[in-house]
Design an enzyme around this catalytic site. Structure first.
Site, PDB file in Angstrom:
ATOM      1  N   LYS A 117       0.863  -1.182   0.000  1.00 43.55           N
ATOM      2  CA  LYS A 117       0.000   0.000   0.000  1.00 43.55           C
ATOM      3  C   LYS A 117       0.893   1.223   0.000  1.00 43.55           C
ATOM      4  O   LYS A 117       2.033   1.171   0.464  1.00 43.55           O
ATOM      5  CB  LYS A 117      -0.885   0.028   1.244  1.00 43.55           C
ATOM      6  CG  LYS A 117      -2.102   0.903   1.084  1.00 43.55           C
ATOM      7  CD  LYS A 117      -3.182   0.155   0.333  1.00 43.55           C
ATOM      8  CE  LYS A 117      -4.495   0.888   0.336  1.00 43.55           C
ATOM      9  NZ  LYS A 117      -5.589  -0.011  -0.058  1.00 43.55           N
TER      10      LYS A 117
HETATM   11  N1  GLU Z   1      -7.201   0.209  -3.354  1.00 38.60           N
HETATM   12  C1  GLU Z   1      -7.994  -0.942  -3.628  1.00 38.60           C
HETATM   13  C2  GLU Z   1      -8.057  -1.855  -2.433  1.00 38.60           C
HETATM   14  O1  GLU Z   1      -7.915  -1.421  -1.311  1.00 38.60           O
HETATM   15  C3  GLU Z   1      -7.556  -1.652  -4.903  1.00 38.60           C
HETATM   16  C4  GLU Z   1      -6.161  -2.173  -4.883  1.00 38.60           C
HETATM   17  C5  GLU Z   1      -5.673  -2.691  -6.218  1.00 38.60           C
HETATM   18  O2  GLU Z   1      -6.449  -2.756  -7.162  1.00 38.60           O
HETATM   19  O3  GLU Z   1      -4.501  -3.021  -6.294  1.00 38.60           O
HETATM   20  O4  GLU Z   1      -8.303  -3.016  -2.542  1.00 38.60           O
END
Ligand code: GLU
Length: 428
Positions: A117
């Site tokens: 993240k």
């Molecule tokens: N931000 C989204 C999540 O928390 C998508 C993450 C992604 O597609 O890599 O799952």
């Protein structure tokens, strides 16, 4: 479509540290699975945490130094995967928690990814489009040490969107000297994005909500729904749930919420929101309500689709919904989880409920790597299949271990990652 940000609810105690929450959830699953102490020690920490302080030239000519993070919790089953958020309350511990949740989310759905993240501490509502672009490009360049199609693939999250991904893709591609579409997912279609990606998280929310209703013997037309957060995830969830016959009676965004116990005309609400940038003031609303009041409404289903720590021991006893579908990451503290469990409130956990986004991100990455693109129908049916299968598996595990769906999901995910770790062994 930027995700809305929610105001922190008024609370008399400090909000839970999300990383502590994530580790507590992991510890509980590790005990259920009787993981050995070495494996526990490996998986309960993030693998890499990267902090960058970087300058951005602002419109008035001044230079502002921003702080951002990219954290990789795990890379055992494949490249790290996870979004990037822009928010004033971003912290290293929040990003660490979110990266760990990404690992479990990808493992629950059996995508060949680890978890990561990113986040930048900033208030995007105070930045011009040019400042946002400058910030994004410089942050992308700073984290280019880590990201790439084979190592770590960012995507949109709170307050980031397709445009943000286009800037990141362009920055990385310019530094390489050729286009690298698979560097990020959630891109515009014109540069290798996927059909169905913008709606994917909301579509996944619909699939698991229907799954839960089937299990509980409920008919959608008898279910009222309140949705907290009206960004990409909340608004698409509202649209799809409404189309499936659920009665959407309350929604909110960072500016506040609206309620009508008879239900909204959701297409009209979406038009209002697109025009005014907020749900407040919608003609179909009977009452204006706060974000925290929305969580305590007499509804059948609650969909938190904003930030962490919305349900705590402060308010969990007052929640009247019978089903909570966690479209947001980390909306429920472990204390609130216990209260919901005791009260018989079913919680479809974040690591399954909002996995639709990363699932279609995976499809996007596969399409980019092959330079071969699929029809939306194929995307949606594959997404539905993956989410339905995962729901069934976590439900079976929850019953086998006499536990919650969250722990069912953790057992499935943690075991997959632990097995992969064990078979790879320890380097050197
Ligand atoms: N931000 C989204 C999540 O928390 C998508 C993450 C992604 O597609 O890599 O799952």
């Amino acid at each position: 479509m930027a995700n809305s940000v929610m105001a922190t609810p008024a609370a008399s105690v400090a909000p839970a540290n999300p990383y502590v929450t994530a580790q507590r959830q992991f510890d509980q699953a590790a005990s259920l699975l009787e993981l050995d102490p070495g494996m526990r020690a490996v998986l309960r920490q993030v693998r890499r945490e990267f902090t960058v302080n970087f300058p951005v030239r602002m419109d008035d000519g001044s230079i502002h130094v921003f702080t951002g993070y990219r954290v990789q919790h795990n890379l055992t089953r494949g490249p790290a995967k996870g979004g990037i958020r822009y928010h004033p309350q971003v912290s290293l511990d929040e990003v660490k928690a979110l990266s760990m949740w990404m690992t479990w989310k990808c493992a629950v759905t059996n995508l060949p990814y680890g978890g990561a993240k990113g986040g930048v501490i900033c208030d995007p509502s105070q930045l011009s489009q040019r400042e946002l672009e400058n910030l994004t490009r410089r942050f992308a360049s700073e984290i280019s040490l880590l990201i790439g199609p084979e190592s770590d693939i960012p995507a949109p999250d709170v307050n980031t969107n397709q445009q943000t991904m286009a800037w990141i893709m362009d920055t990385i591609s310019m530094e390489k000297g050729y286009s690298v579409p698979a560097t990020v997912t959630g891109k515009p279609l014109s540069i290798g994005g996927s059909q169905g990606r913008p709606a994917a998280t909301g579509r996944g929310v619909l699939v698991v909500t229907l799954g839960a209703c089937r299990r509980l013997g409920w008919n959608p037309s008898e279910c009222s729904v309140a949705i907290q957060g009206f960004g990409n995830v909340g608004s698409v969830s509202a649209e799809l749930l409404d189309a499936e016959g659920f009665k959407v009676v309350a929604v909110s965004d960072v500016f506040g919420g609206i309620y009508n116990k008879d239900g909204f005309d959701v297409p009209a609400l979406l038009q209002h929101q697109a025009k005014h940038g907020r749900v407040a003031g919608f003609a179909g609303a009977k009452e204006e309500i706060s974000n925290s009041a929305l969580l305590e409404l007499p509804v059948t289903i609650l969909v938190p689709a904003a930030l962490e720590n919305q349900f705590s021991m402060e308010n969990a006893a007052r929640v009247q919904a019978k089903l909570i579908v966690e479209a947001a990451n980390g909306p429920t503290t472990p204390e609130a989880d216990d209260i919901f469990h005791q009260r018989g409130i079913v919680v479809v956990p974040d690591i399954l409920a909002n996995a639709g986004g990363v699932t279609v991100s995976y499809f996007e990455w596969v399409q980019d790597l092959q330079s071969f693109f699929w029809e939306e129908e194929e995307i949606n049916s594959r997404l539905t299949r993956i989410m339905e299968r995962a729901y069934q598996q976590i439900d079976d595990l929850a019953q086998e271990h006499h536990t919650t769906l969250r722990m069912g999901a953790y057992c499935l995910a943690v075991k997959r990652v632990a097995d992969a770790t064990a078979v790879r062994g320890i380097y050197p």
